[in-house]
Design an enzyme around this catalytic site. Structure first.
Site, PDB file in Angstrom:
ATOM      1  N   ILE A 159      45.176  43.563  35.345  1.00 52.37           N
ATOM      2  CA  ILE A 159      44.786  43.802  33.951  1.00 52.37           C
ATOM      3  C   ILE A 159      43.273  43.914  33.805  1.00 52.37           C
ATOM      4  CG2 ILE A 159      46.816  42.716  32.928  1.00 52.37           C
ATOM      5  CD1 ILE A 159      44.938  40.289  32.364  1.00 52.37           C
ATOM      6  N   ALA A 160      42.509  43.480  34.812  1.00 47.08           N
ATOM      7  CA  ALA A 160      41.047  43.597  34.757  1.00 47.08           C
ATOM      8  C   ALA A 160      40.526  43.504  36.179  1.00 47.08           C
ATOM      9  CB  ALA A 160      40.452  42.473  33.916  1.00 47.08           C
ATOM     10  N   ALA A 195      36.843  43.383  38.531  1.00 49.93           N
ATOM     11  CA  ALA A 195      35.378  43.356  38.605  1.00 49.93           C
ATOM     12  C   ALA A 195      34.965  43.468  40.067  1.00 49.93           C
ATOM     13  CB  ALA A 195      34.855  42.079  37.976  1.00 49.93           C
ATOM     14  N   SER A 196      33.674  43.275  40.349  1.00 49.21           N
ATOM     15  CA  SER A 196      33.202  43.543  41.705  1.00 49.21           C
ATOM     16  C   SER A 196      33.738  42.535  42.710  1.00 49.21           C
ATOM     17  CB  SER A 196      31.679  43.568  41.738  1.00 49.21           C
ATOM     18  OG  SER A 196      31.163  42.373  41.236  1.00 49.21           O
ATOM     19  N   ILE A 197      34.020  41.310  42.292  1.00 44.82           N
ATOM     20  CA  ILE A 197      34.440  40.294  43.250  1.00 44.82           C
ATOM     21  C   ILE A 197      35.934  40.003  43.195  1.00 44.82           C
ATOM     22  CG2 ILE A 197      34.168  37.835  43.826  1.00 44.82           C
ATOM     23  CD1 ILE A 197      31.225  38.133  43.421  1.00 44.82           C
ATOM     24  N   GLN A 204      39.960  40.361  40.776  1.00 49.57           N
ATOM     25  CA  GLN A 204      40.711  40.968  39.675  1.00 49.57           C
ATOM     26  C   GLN A 204      41.767  39.993  39.168  1.00 49.57           C
ATOM     27  OE1 GLN A 204      42.161  44.601  41.394  1.00 49.57           O
ATOM     28  NE2 GLN A 204      44.216  43.771  41.729  1.00 49.57           N
ATOM     29  N   VAL A 205      42.307  40.291  37.983  1.00 51.56           N
ATOM     30  CA  VAL A 205      43.207  39.349  37.321  1.00 51.56           C
ATOM     31  C   VAL A 205      44.569  40.000  37.067  1.00 51.56           C
ATOM     32  CG1 VAL A 205      43.577  37.985  35.228  1.00 51.56           C
ATOM     33  CG2 VAL A 205      41.299  38.097  36.238  1.00 51.56           C
ATOM     34  N   LYS A 246      43.847  35.026  39.329  1.00 53.10           N
ATOM     35  CA  LYS A 246      42.636  35.733  39.743  1.00 53.10           C
ATOM     36  C   LYS A 246      42.649  35.813  41.269  1.00 53.10           C
ATOM     37  CE  LYS A 246      37.943  35.805  37.922  1.00 53.10           C
ATOM     38  NZ  LYS A 246      36.968  35.078  37.106  1.00 53.10           N
ATOM     39  N   ASP A 255      28.528  32.367  29.909  1.00 51.27           N
ATOM     40  CA  ASP A 255      28.922  33.773  29.861  1.00 51.27           C
ATOM     41  C   ASP A 255      29.831  33.982  28.653  1.00 51.27           C
ATOM     42  OD1 ASP A 255      28.982  36.367  30.743  1.00 51.27           O
ATOM     43  OD2 ASP A 255      30.403  36.039  32.365  1.00 51.27           O
TER      44      ASP A 255
HETATM   45  N1  LIG Z   1      43.368  32.456  31.521  1.00 46.89           N
HETATM   46  C1  LIG Z   1      43.401  33.713  31.060  1.00 46.89           C
HETATM   47  N2  LIG Z   1      44.220  34.048  30.067  1.00 46.89           N
HETATM   48  C2  LIG Z   1      44.276  35.304  29.581  1.00 46.89           C
HETATM   49  N3  LIG Z   1      43.540  36.313  30.063  1.00 46.89           N
HETATM   50  C3  LIG Z   1      42.686  36.056  31.055  1.00 46.89           C
HETATM   51  C4  LIG Z   1      42.552  34.748  31.608  1.00 46.89           C
HETATM   52  N4  LIG Z   1      41.627  34.788  32.581  1.00 46.89           N
HETATM   53  C5  LIG Z   1      41.206  36.066  32.628  1.00 46.89           C
HETATM   54  N5  LIG Z   1      41.842  36.843  31.724  1.00 46.89           N
HETATM   55  C6  LIG Z   1      41.667  38.278  31.496  1.00 46.89           C
HETATM   56  O1  LIG Z   1      41.095  38.885  32.637  1.00 46.89           O
HETATM   57  C7  LIG Z   1      39.804  39.406  32.367  1.00 46.89           C
HETATM   58  C8  LIG Z   1      38.878  39.164  33.545  1.00 46.89           C
HETATM   59  O2  LIG Z   1      38.839  37.789  33.878  1.00 46.89           O
HETATM   60  P1  LIG Z   1      37.484  36.978  33.945  1.00 46.89           P
HETATM   61  O3  LIG Z   1      37.815  35.590  34.359  1.00 46.89           O
HETATM   62  O4  LIG Z   1      36.746  37.148  32.663  1.00 46.89           O
HETATM   63  O5  LIG Z   1      36.751  37.672  35.139  1.00 46.89           O
HETATM   64  P2  LIG Z   1      35.351  38.438  35.246  1.00 46.89           P
HETATM   65  O6  LIG Z   1      34.460  37.474  35.899  1.00 46.89           O
HETATM   66  O7  LIG Z   1      35.705  39.606  36.078  1.00 46.89           O
HETATM   67  O8  LIG Z   1      34.919  38.810  33.852  1.00 46.89           O
HETATM   68  C9  LIG Z   1      39.380  38.694  31.089  1.00 46.89           C
HETATM   69  O9  LIG Z   1      38.476  39.450  30.360  1.00 46.89           O
HETATM   70  C10 LIG Z   1      40.707  38.521  30.365  1.00 46.89           C
HETATM   71  O10 LIG Z   1      41.073  39.703  29.711  1.00 46.89           O
HETATM   72 MG   LIG Z   2      34.910  37.882  32.053  1.00 48.36          MG
END
Ligand SMILES: Nc1ncnc2c1ncn2[C@@H]1O[C@H](COP(=O)(O)OP(=O)(O)O)[C@@H](O)[C@H]1O
Ligand SMILES: [Mg+2]
Length: 509
Positions: free
Chosen positions: A132-133, A135-137, A139-140, A155, A290
């Site tokens: 769903i997302a 980044a460089s290091i 993903q989630v 993650k 952040d």
């Molecule tokens: N515990 C969580 N519950 C719901 N969504 C999450 C959660 N952790 C991460 N996400 C989703 O995944 C995205 C990326 O995770 P994040 O921890 O913010 O990583 P990054 O360091 O790449 O920003 C978040 O913007 C959010 O949309």
């Molecule tokens: Mg984030």
């Protein structure tokens, strides 16, 4: 074998900088004299074709770093937190660096999880989504635990990311050493120290256990905060390369339409975001650094949920007390007091002039207080303050810059929820409250209790220490270092006094 690799990397980096036009920015930062500029441009020009072209729509620095890959992007992000090194303008430019990258496949992610947790994925999770997302290091993915049916976020680090980063970091060290050796005028930029700082930040992000630990420490601190929630770490299914965390369910905090539709009071939310952040920074000295809109949601019951614990800020207790007084001085527009606090704390060298310093602080404070309530920014106040204190010889401190930057971000989030929010009105009670508990009589008692606890820990050794002191006192012929005798008596008295205080306190509490 490393040397040649690093040299190739450096050439490619230089060529990319030349090709994107970022080289001039670097030379500006190094304050390179004209002849050197000409030399560097001439040398790197023939290699220009080796460099990446990058996205021409981006400003030069962003364009070069994005083209060079994740480690460089991260490096730019870390540099954006160091205006003390790159200057405020470049720091501002670097701040917009996005590290969103194409995701790796769900199948690969599941293989990584399986390898890391040593258990088949379908045994752990009954559902596991597409990424769903990314980044460089890491993903989630969104998933569901088989055991409890609970929804979670998983993650996963990118496959092979440690090796890729470490190679680039290696090249950065190599470059820093070269700069140290051959460009003495650039030492002002402390290249080795900057790379070490970067390395530390990256190593932290390459181990998700640290992010899990940050999540749980933050949760412990904020357990009693009303209207605030954090997703819980599922330790069973978390390790170095995988983190499983409760799913934060709610409306995006940046989506005003959705918040209104759900019937949330946006003004109250905005004020809460601000006061929570201030309380975490002052009360706990541990804050989410952040806090942009992508890292917060609003639960159905109106609670704010924060996640993404990759960057946390620490401020030690002494610094917190000093800055609470400084902020309070500003709130009361008592610039002389603000100046004195800086001197008392030893932040500004004693040979500076208090009155002149107070005048400079007034020039920082008055224009900000003269603005409409909806424009006042504590983040901006802090940034002007740091400019002045630096002019008066105070060292820049990374953790305070992180605080200041986060404050600007948090103020932005609060204002986008409701532009009428008055930042001083929200901050005043939080700061006043902290001062009451940290500098008032209760704080003195607290300090005494900690002292007594230290004494108590030494308790079993105290009789022997006292005896030794007394024996030394009554046998002056015992050979001892010069001046030894003179401290024995006060030391003995000190120990006795300490015991008395400890005993008294243990009676009271
Ligand atoms: N515990 C969580 N519950 C719901 N969504 C999450 C959660 N952790 C991460 N996400 C989703 O995944 C995205 C990326 O995770 P994040 O921890 O913010 O990583 P990054 O360091 O790449 O920003 C978040 O913007 C959010 O949309
Ligand atoms: Mg984030």
């Amino acid at each position: 074998m490393r040397g040649p690799h690093n040299i190739i990397r450096l050439i490619r980096t230089g060529a990319t900088f030349e090709r994107t036009g970022a080289m001039n920015l670097v030379l500006d930062a190094f304050e390179a004299p004209r002849p050197l500029r000409v030399l560097i441009h001439t040398l790197s020009w023939p290699f220009k074709w080796l460099g990446y072209k990058g996205d021409p729509d981006m400003p030069p620095a962003t364009r070069a770093l994005t083209a060079l890959g994740p480690a460089y992007i991260k490096f730019g992000q870390v540099l954006s937190t160091r205006p003390d090194v790159v200057g405020p303008e470049l720091a501002q430019q670097l701040r917009v660096l996005q590290d969103k990258l194409p995701p790796f496949s769900r199948a690969k992610a599941m293989a990584e999880v399986e390898k890391e947790l040593g258990q088949p994925v379908d045994e752990i999770y009954s559902e596991f989504s597409e990424p769903i997302a990314a980044a460089s290091i890491a993903q989630v993915h969104r998933a569901r635990l088989s055991s409890t049916g609970e929804e979670v976020a998983v993650k996963v680090l990118r496959p092979g990311i440690e090796r890729a980063f470490n190679k680039d970091v290696d090249a950065f060290y190599f470059a820093a050493r070269i700069v140290d050796l051959f460009a003495p005028m650039a030492r002002r930029l402390r290249p080795m120290e900057v790379i070490e700082h970067f390395d530390g930040v990256v190593q932290g992000e390459l181990d998700l256990r640290l992010e899990s630990a940050a999540a749980s420490e933050f949760a412990a601190n904020t357990e009693k905060d009303e209207g605030f929630q954090l997703p819980v770490v599922v330790w069973n299914y978390s390790a170095r390369r995988v983190m499983t965390l409760g799913w934060a369910d709610g409306a995006a905090i940046g989506d005003n339409a959705a918040l209104d539709a759900a019937g949330h009071d946006r003004r109250a939310l905005g004020e809460r975001v601000l006061s929570l952040f201030l309380r975490h920074a002052l009360r706990d000295g541990y804050f989410h650094a952040d806090m942009h809109q992508g890292n917060m949601k609003v639960a159905a019951n109106g609670d704010i949920i924060a996640y993404d614990f990759g960057i946390m800020g620490h401020i030690d207790e002494y610094t917190r007390r000093v800055y609470a007084e400084i902020l309070f001085g500003f709130i009361q527009r008592d610039y002389r007091r603000v100046a004195e606090v800086h001197f008392e704390a030893g932040y500004v060298p004693a040979d500076q002039d208090v009155d002149e310093f107070a005048r400079a602080l007034r020039a920082v404070g008055e224009p900000i207080f003269g603005m409409g309530a909806d424009q006042i920014s504590m983040g901006r106040l802090l940034s002007y303050l740091f400019e002045v204190t630096e002019r008066f010889g105070m060292e820049t401190r990374t953790e305070l810059i992180l605080l200041q930057r986060t404050m600007v971000v948090v103020e932005g989030v609060a204002r986008s929820l409701d532009p009428r929010i008055n930042i001083w009105d929200v901050a005043h009670p939080v700061v006043a409250d902290y001062i009451k508990t940290s500098i008032g009589p209760r704080a003195v008692i607290g300090d005494l209790i900690s002292t007594a606890q230290v004494m108590a820990r030494f308790g079993p050794r105290l009789p022997a220490l006292v005896e030794a002191a007394l024996i030394a006192q009554s046998h002056p012929q015992t050979p001892e270092p010069r001046g030894g005798k003179t401290w024995m008596l006060p030391a003995g008295a000190g120990v006795m006094g300490g015991i008395t205080i400890a005993l008294l306190l243990s009676e009271i509490f």
